[in-house]
Design an enzyme around this catalytic site. Structure first.
Site, PDB file in Angstrom:
ATOM      1  N   ASN A   6       0.749  -1.295   0.026  1.00 23.94           N
ATOM      2  CA  ASN A   6       0.055  -0.054  -0.059  1.00 23.94           C
ATOM      3  C   ASN A   6       1.026   1.328  -0.105  1.00 23.94           C
ATOM      4  O   ASN A   6       1.640   1.761   0.750  1.00 23.94           O
ATOM      5  CB  ASN A   6      -0.793   0.082   1.279  1.00 23.94           C
ATOM      6  CG  ASN A   6      -1.775   1.023   1.300  1.00 23.94           C
ATOM      7  OD1 ASN A   6      -1.250   2.302   1.058  1.00 23.94           O
ATOM      8  ND2 ASN A   6      -3.048   0.910   1.705  1.00 23.94           N
ATOM      9  N   HIS A   9       1.111   6.164   1.807  1.00 24.97           N
ATOM     10  CA  HIS A   9       1.932   7.184   2.396  1.00 24.97           C
ATOM     11  C   HIS A   9       2.931   7.850   1.850  1.00 24.97           C
ATOM     12  O   HIS A   9       3.681   8.698   2.221  1.00 24.97           O
ATOM     13  CB  HIS A   9       2.146   6.507   3.781  1.00 24.97           C
ATOM     14  CG  HIS A   9       1.012   6.048   4.612  1.00 24.97           C
ATOM     15  ND1 HIS A   9      -0.004   7.111   5.005  1.00 24.97           N
ATOM     16  CD2 HIS A   9       0.521   5.009   5.030  1.00 24.97           C
ATOM     17  CE1 HIS A   9      -0.854   6.740   5.588  1.00 24.97           C
ATOM     18  NE2 HIS A   9      -0.635   5.320   5.937  1.00 24.97           N
ATOM     19  N   HIS A  42      -5.616   3.404  -1.466  1.00 23.52           N
ATOM     20  CA  HIS A  42      -7.013   3.752  -0.969  1.00 23.52           C
ATOM     21  C   HIS A  42      -7.358   5.205  -1.279  1.00 23.52           C
ATOM     22  O   HIS A  42      -6.911   6.280  -0.912  1.00 23.52           O
ATOM     23  CB  HIS A  42      -6.932   3.687   0.629  1.00 23.52           C
ATOM     24  CG  HIS A  42      -8.025   3.947   1.294  1.00 23.52           C
ATOM     25  ND1 HIS A  42      -8.206   3.905   2.644  1.00 23.52           N
ATOM     26  CD2 HIS A  42      -9.411   4.227   0.833  1.00 23.52           C
ATOM     27  CE1 HIS A  42      -9.347   4.132   3.148  1.00 23.52           C
ATOM     28  NE2 HIS A  42     -10.336   4.337   1.812  1.00 23.52           N
ATOM     29  N   ARG A  44      -9.455   7.944  -0.685  1.00 18.64           N
ATOM     30  CA  ARG A  44     -10.348   8.406   0.331  1.00 18.64           C
ATOM     31  C   ARG A  44     -11.303   9.316  -0.226  1.00 18.64           C
ATOM     32  O   ARG A  44     -10.917  10.168  -1.076  1.00 18.64           O
ATOM     33  CB  ARG A  44      -9.876   8.793   1.450  1.00 18.64           C
ATOM     34  CG  ARG A  44      -8.815   7.729   2.314  1.00 18.64           C
ATOM     35  CD  ARG A  44      -8.401   8.037   3.808  1.00 18.64           C
ATOM     36  NE  ARG A  44      -9.551   8.358   4.444  1.00 18.64           N
ATOM     37  CZ  ARG A  44      -9.433   7.520   5.524  1.00 18.64           C
ATOM     38  NH1 ARG A  44      -8.834   6.476   5.703  1.00 18.64           N
ATOM     39  NH2 ARG A  44     -10.929   7.564   6.239  1.00 18.64           N
ATOM     40  N   ARG A  48      -7.228  12.625   1.198  1.00 21.73           N
ATOM     41  CA  ARG A  48      -6.104  13.316   1.964  1.00 21.73           C
ATOM     42  C   ARG A  48      -4.778  12.565   1.506  1.00 21.73           C
ATOM     43  O   ARG A  48      -3.861  13.364   1.979  1.00 21.73           O
ATOM     44  CB  ARG A  48      -6.449  12.879   3.389  1.00 21.73           C
ATOM     45  CG  ARG A  48      -6.326  11.345   3.770  1.00 21.73           C
ATOM     46  CD  ARG A  48      -6.411  10.929   5.202  1.00 21.73           C
ATOM     47  NE  ARG A  48      -7.588  11.276   5.754  1.00 21.73           N
ATOM     48  CZ  ARG A  48      -8.172  10.609   6.615  1.00 21.73           C
ATOM     49  NH1 ARG A  48      -7.268  10.010   7.423  1.00 21.73           N
ATOM     50  NH2 ARG A  48      -9.295  10.782   7.157  1.00 21.73           N
ATOM     51  N   GLU A  69      -8.684   0.484  -2.914  1.00 20.65           N
ATOM     52  CA  GLU A  69      -9.607   0.767  -1.736  1.00 20.65           C
ATOM     53  C   GLU A  69     -10.619   1.656  -1.798  1.00 20.65           C
ATOM     54  O   GLU A  69     -10.121   2.767  -1.971  1.00 20.65           O
ATOM     55  CB  GLU A  69      -8.884   0.664  -0.340  1.00 20.65           C
ATOM     56  CG  GLU A  69      -7.946  -0.657  -0.181  1.00 20.65           C
ATOM     57  CD  GLU A  69      -7.142  -0.383   1.068  1.00 20.65           C
ATOM     58  OE1 GLU A  69      -7.161   0.607   1.818  1.00 20.65           O
ATOM     59  OE2 GLU A  69      -6.245  -1.382   1.368  1.00 20.65           O
ATOM     60  N   THR A 100      -8.231   3.825   8.712  1.00 23.68           N
ATOM     61  CA  THR A 100      -9.469   2.632   8.819  1.00 23.68           C
ATOM     62  C   THR A 100      -9.487   1.995  10.190  1.00 23.68           C
ATOM     63  O   THR A 100      -8.733   1.317  10.605  1.00 23.68           O
ATOM     64  CB  THR A 100      -9.399   1.754   7.667  1.00 23.68           C
ATOM     65  OG1 THR A 100      -8.912   2.235   6.560  1.00 23.68           O
ATOM     66  CG2 THR A 100     -10.813   1.195   7.348  1.00 23.68           C
ATOM     67  N   GLU A 152     -10.889  -9.301   3.092  1.00 25.33           N
ATOM     68  CA  GLU A 152      -9.539  -8.983   3.974  1.00 25.33           C
ATOM     69  C   GLU A 152      -9.835  -8.800   5.445  1.00 25.33           C
ATOM     70  O   GLU A 152     -10.821  -8.009   5.801  1.00 25.33           O
ATOM     71  CB  GLU A 152      -9.104  -7.594   3.349  1.00 25.33           C
ATOM     72  CG  GLU A 152      -7.770  -7.160   4.157  1.00 25.33           C
ATOM     73  CD  GLU A 152      -7.216  -5.945   3.374  1.00 25.33           C
ATOM     74  OE1 GLU A 152      -7.630  -5.460   2.145  1.00 25.33           O
ATOM     75  OE2 GLU A 152      -6.091  -5.390   4.095  1.00 25.33           O
ATOM     76  N   HIS A 191      -3.600  -4.483   7.812  1.00 21.85           N
ATOM     77  CA  HIS A 191      -3.719  -3.156   8.559  1.00 21.85           C
ATOM     78  C   HIS A 191      -2.773  -3.401   9.949  1.00 21.85           C
ATOM     79  O   HIS A 191      -2.885  -4.533  10.835  1.00 21.85           O
ATOM     80  CB  HIS A 191      -5.214  -3.097   9.126  1.00 21.85           C
ATOM     81  CG  HIS A 191      -5.583  -1.655   9.247  1.00 21.85           C
ATOM     82  ND1 HIS A 191      -4.729  -0.960  10.564  1.00 21.85           N
ATOM     83  CD2 HIS A 191      -5.886  -0.784   8.702  1.00 21.85           C
ATOM     84  CE1 HIS A 191      -5.136   0.364  10.417  1.00 21.85           C
ATOM     85  NE2 HIS A 191      -6.057   0.737   9.400  1.00 21.85           N
TER      86      HIS A 191
END
Ligand code: PXP
Length: 242
Positions: A6, A9, A42, A44, A48, A69, A100, A152, A191
């Site tokens: 992922n 970031h 993801h 969002r 963000r 996602e 999340t 998941e 996660h």
């Protein structure tokens, strides 16, 4: 066992200055060179970190499957259908959360309705669909009833616990993985997984895909993304070999 990295970031650092670096599209290239089997992002609703432009470019340039996602909202599903990633994972989303927080709630018809509608729309287009859920039998049963290909399992409570509580959370994950597999679902997990805690989760035989972000990007700040992904892939390989 597939490692999906992922790269949200990478975009978080860019958005801290609203500039054009570091670019998550470059991040995907390095993650793939390090051995990622897929790239997770993801998108969002508050944008963000990942931006629509990132998804556009990643869809054109990634050499491995994209796992997008999204919340199960009409707008997000429309966007996903326009991009047609290999996989979509439906996640709950709250504006005020840092990340999340829990799995999708699927207890009531009102909660299942939008998730089911999103699943049908995505899967009709050939987008493999997964639901991010807590490792509980009720959520797994509801997911199977909705006809998704995969679930998941949320590993956050495992990651945030220690000692006896962590052992209990690992048993919970392992039992949920067997239950989901027996229900005909592919099992993913993710996660809060880190270089330190991932091994016992990666060793659960039914888990076929892990989604890992924050810990890999954190290590990448010091050692580079390609090496950080390589180190994680090696831990997963050893967990499966033993
Ligand atoms: N899986 C899902 C569904 C997520 O929402 C996230 C966080 O975006 C992850 C996996 C990755 O979590 P982490 O960044 O803690 O590795």
């Amino acid at each position: 066992m597939r490692l999906y990295v992922n790269i949200d970031h990478v975009a978080t650092v860019r958005q801290a200055r609203r500039t054009d670096e570091p670019d998550p599209v470059r991040g995907a290239v390095l993650a793939e060179l390090g051995g990622a089997d897929g790239i997770t992002i993801h998108l969002r609703e508050d944008r963000r970190h990942i931006q629509d432009r990132d998804v556009d470019l990643l869809m054109d340039t990634a050499r491995t499957p994209i796992n997008l996602e999204i919340a199960a909202s009409v707008q997000m599903v429309e966007l996903a259908c326009s991009w047609r990633p290999a996989q979509a994972t439906l996640v709950p989303e709250k504006r005020e959360e840092v990340t999340t927080e829990g799995g999708l709630s699927l207890r009531t018809e009102a909660q299942r309705g939008p998730v089911g509608a999103a699943t049908r729309t995505l899967q009709d287009l050939g987008i493999r669909t997964s639901l991010f859920i807590d490792p509980d039998e009720d959520a797994i049963r509801a997911s199977a009833d909705l006809g998704v290909a995969a679930v998941e399992l949320h590993t956050g409570e495992f990651a945030n616990s220690d000692g006896a509580e962590r052992a209990e959370q690992l048993t919970r994950l392992s039992e949920a993985a067997s239950f989901a597999h027996a229900a005909g679902l592919a099992v993913h997990a993710g996660h809060g997984l880190t270089y330190e805690n991932v091994t016992p989760v990666a060793a659960i035989a039914e888990v076929e895909e892990l989604n890992i972000g924050h810990s890999v990007i954190s290590r990448a700040v010091f050692v580079g993304l390609e090496r950080a992904v390589r180190d994680m892939a090696e831990i997963l390989r050893r967990a499966r070999a033993s």
